[in-house]
Write an enzyme that holds these catalytic residues in place. Structure first.
Site, PDB file in Angstrom:
ATOM      1  N   ASP A  21     -13.928  -4.372  11.607  1.00 62.91           N
ATOM      2  CA  ASP A  21     -14.701  -5.337  10.805  1.00 62.91           C
ATOM      3  C   ASP A  21     -14.797  -4.892   9.339  1.00 62.91           C
ATOM      4  O   ASP A  21     -15.512  -5.491   8.549  1.00 62.91           O
ATOM      5  CB  ASP A  21     -16.104  -5.535  11.392  1.00 62.91           C
ATOM      6  CG  ASP A  21     -16.926  -4.248  11.383  1.00 62.91           C
ATOM      7  OD1 ASP A  21     -16.428  -3.214  10.886  1.00 62.91           O
ATOM      8  OD2 ASP A  21     -18.078  -4.270  11.865  1.00 62.91           O
ATOM      9  N   ASN A  39     -10.260   5.728   2.338  1.00 60.46           N
ATOM     10  CA  ASN A  39      -9.347   5.421   1.243  1.00 60.46           C
ATOM     11  C   ASN A  39      -9.386   6.510   0.167  1.00 60.46           C
ATOM     12  O   ASN A  39     -10.224   7.414   0.200  1.00 60.46           O
ATOM     13  CB  ASN A  39      -9.764   4.090   0.592  1.00 60.46           C
ATOM     14  CG  ASN A  39      -8.906   2.926   1.041  1.00 60.46           C
ATOM     15  OD1 ASN A  39      -7.712   3.068   1.251  1.00 60.46           O
ATOM     16  ND2 ASN A  39      -9.537   1.760   1.174  1.00 60.46           N
ATOM     17  N   ASP A  54      -9.996   1.795  -4.037  1.00 61.15           N
ATOM     18  CA  ASP A  54      -8.968   1.819  -2.983  1.00 61.15           C
ATOM     19  C   ASP A  54      -8.099   3.060  -3.207  1.00 61.15           C
ATOM     20  O   ASP A  54      -8.617   4.148  -3.466  1.00 61.15           O
ATOM     21  CB  ASP A  54      -8.192   0.491  -2.992  1.00 61.15           C
ATOM     22  CG  ASP A  54      -7.456   0.241  -1.680  1.00 61.15           C
ATOM     23  OD1 ASP A  54      -7.257   1.177  -0.922  1.00 61.15           O
ATOM     24  OD2 ASP A  54      -7.050  -0.908  -1.441  1.00 61.15           O
ATOM     25  N   GLU A  85       0.829  -1.215   0.000  1.00 66.18           N
ATOM     26  CA  GLU A  85       0.000   0.000   0.000  1.00 66.18           C
ATOM     27  C   GLU A  85       0.857   1.257   0.000  1.00 66.18           C
ATOM     28  O   GLU A  85       2.059   1.203   0.231  1.00 66.18           O
ATOM     29  CB  GLU A  85      -0.878   0.043   1.263  1.00 66.18           C
ATOM     30  CG  GLU A  85      -2.226  -0.632   1.125  1.00 66.18           C
ATOM     31  CD  GLU A  85      -3.264   0.259   0.456  1.00 66.18           C
ATOM     32  OE1 GLU A  85      -2.901   1.354  -0.043  1.00 66.18           O
ATOM     33  OE2 GLU A  85      -4.445  -0.150   0.422  1.00 66.18           O
ATOM     34  N   ASN A 134      -5.236   4.048   8.078  1.00 71.99           N
ATOM     35  CA  ASN A 134      -5.234   3.470   6.730  1.00 71.99           C
ATOM     36  C   ASN A 134      -4.672   4.512   5.762  1.00 71.99           C
ATOM     37  O   ASN A 134      -3.702   5.187   6.062  1.00 71.99           O
ATOM     38  CB  ASN A 134      -6.663   3.012   6.385  1.00 71.99           C
ATOM     39  CG  ASN A 134      -6.716   2.026   5.248  1.00 71.99           C
ATOM     40  OD1 ASN A 134      -5.908   1.105   5.195  1.00 71.99           O
ATOM     41  ND2 ASN A 134      -7.634   2.210   4.316  1.00 71.99           N
ATOM     42  N   ARG A 154      -7.293   0.866  13.101  1.00 68.11           N
ATOM     43  CA  ARG A 154      -5.947   1.338  12.762  1.00 68.11           C
ATOM     44  C   ARG A 154      -6.038   2.443  11.714  1.00 68.11           C
ATOM     45  O   ARG A 154      -7.059   2.603  11.052  1.00 68.11           O
ATOM     46  CB  ARG A 154      -5.094   0.190  12.228  1.00 68.11           C
ATOM     47  CG  ARG A 154      -5.587  -0.391  10.909  1.00 68.11           C
ATOM     48  CD  ARG A 154      -4.527  -1.216  10.196  1.00 68.11           C
ATOM     49  NE  ARG A 154      -5.067  -2.001   9.109  1.00 68.11           N
ATOM     50  CZ  ARG A 154      -5.304  -1.557   7.871  1.00 68.11           C
ATOM     51  NH1 ARG A 154      -5.072  -0.278   7.574  1.00 68.11           N
ATOM     52  NH2 ARG A 154      -5.788  -2.352   6.948  1.00 68.11           N
TER      53      ARG A 154
END
Ligand code: BGC
Ligand code: CA
Length: 294
Positions: free
Chosen positions: A122, A149, A201, A18, A104, A102
């Protein structure tokens, strides 16, 4: 390499590659393997294997500074100077002793602020958010997100692009680069309406203002015009491309990170390039990424 054909840049077995980001000053590509907590640095001009540092916790994204990087690790944001000790800049209030969300995807704006979002544990409930780190203060800017994202900015600095991946929509917010203020969001791209697979993404904007989006579980990278029209589609030789970045001496190499985390043994055998860093030549150049200064 002919334009538009995708090949391996660095063969790797990443779980969740990533956040590729190119430093023009250092002619170096940086990226992360989120799940393994690895940060990579690689100078294509020198070839060879990338260097790798291990943060000891998951790391959502990295951004440039004049002396190295800033990383949004799971528990908080840290400065990582090339020579020197890591320095903690801000805590992730959603992290809660490892039980929480967390960090991203993230990116710096032209004023040097770091915009970074979180991801629900989740990967769906709207408990994550988008934050901005500016002058030492981390502030929540957009709540109610599942997976933050796709952060990017239009070259004229008037728009901030962002997606909550599971919604399959990319939004844009009117953006004031001087104050960092966001206006009302609007749906800019809807993958459902366009019949595109997967979820949006990570992304990068090119010098023509077009937005390149990696479609996770959609096995392709797509390019949208500033009006949000689909103008190009490139199949990637694995189902989970995660993010793209322009790099190379002329900013015309599109680097593509990929993941193996959602592939079983059969999937890994079928897609041997999954988990590697890929590259493709583009006819259009990218934009230099601003440094984090906030
Ligand atoms: C997240 C992954 C997630 C993917 C697709 C990435 O940004 O880090 O955990 O599976 O987006 O939504
Ligand atoms: Ca991402």
């Amino acid at each position: 390499m002919p334009e538009g054909s995708i090949e391996v840049a660095v063969e790797l077995d990443m779980s969740l590659g990533e956040s590729p980001v190119w430093s023009v000053a250092r002619q170096t590509l940086y990226w992360a393997d989120i799940n393994k907590g690895h940060v990579y640095a690689w100078r294509p001009r020198d070839g060879g294997v990338p260097t790798r540092i291990e943060l000891g916790e998951k790391v959502g994204c990295v951004a440039l500074t004049d002396t190295g990087l800033v990383a949004a690790a799971a528990s908080g944001i840290v400065r990582l100077p090339e020579n020197g000790e890591p320095e903690r800049l801000a805590a992730n209030t959603e992290w809660q002793a490892g039980q929480g969300n967390r960090f991203n995807d993230g990116r710096c704006d032209a004023a040097g602020r770091l915009w970074v979002g979180t991801i629900a544990t989740d990967e769906s409930s709207p408990t994550a958010a988008l934050y901005c780190l500016d002058k030492g203060e981390l502030t929540q800017r957009v709540p109610g997100i599942g997976i933050s994202n796709g952060l990017a900015f239009s070259p004229d600095r008037r728009w901030l692009y962002h997606t909550d991946s599971p919604t399959r929509r990319i939004l844009r917010y009117p953006f004031d680069v001087d104050s960092g203020a966001l206006g009302e969001s609007e749906t800019w791209v809807d993958l459902e309406a366009l019949g595109l697979p997967g979820v949006p993404d990570g992304a990068a904007v090119d010098s023509e203002g077009c937005y390149w989006s990696a479609l996770y579980d959609g096995g392709r990278v797509v390019r949208f015009s500033p009006e949000g029209e689909l103008v190009a589609e490139h199949e990637v030789p694995c189902p989970h491309p995660t993010m793209v970045a322009f790099g190379g001496a002329d900013l015309r190499t599109l680097y593509i990170t990929t993941a193996t985390q959602h592939l079983d043994a059969e999937g890994k055998a079928r897609w041997p390039l999954a988990g590697s860093l890929l590259q493709m030549q583009t006819g259009v150049a990218g934009l230099a990424e601003p440094d984090f200064t906030g």
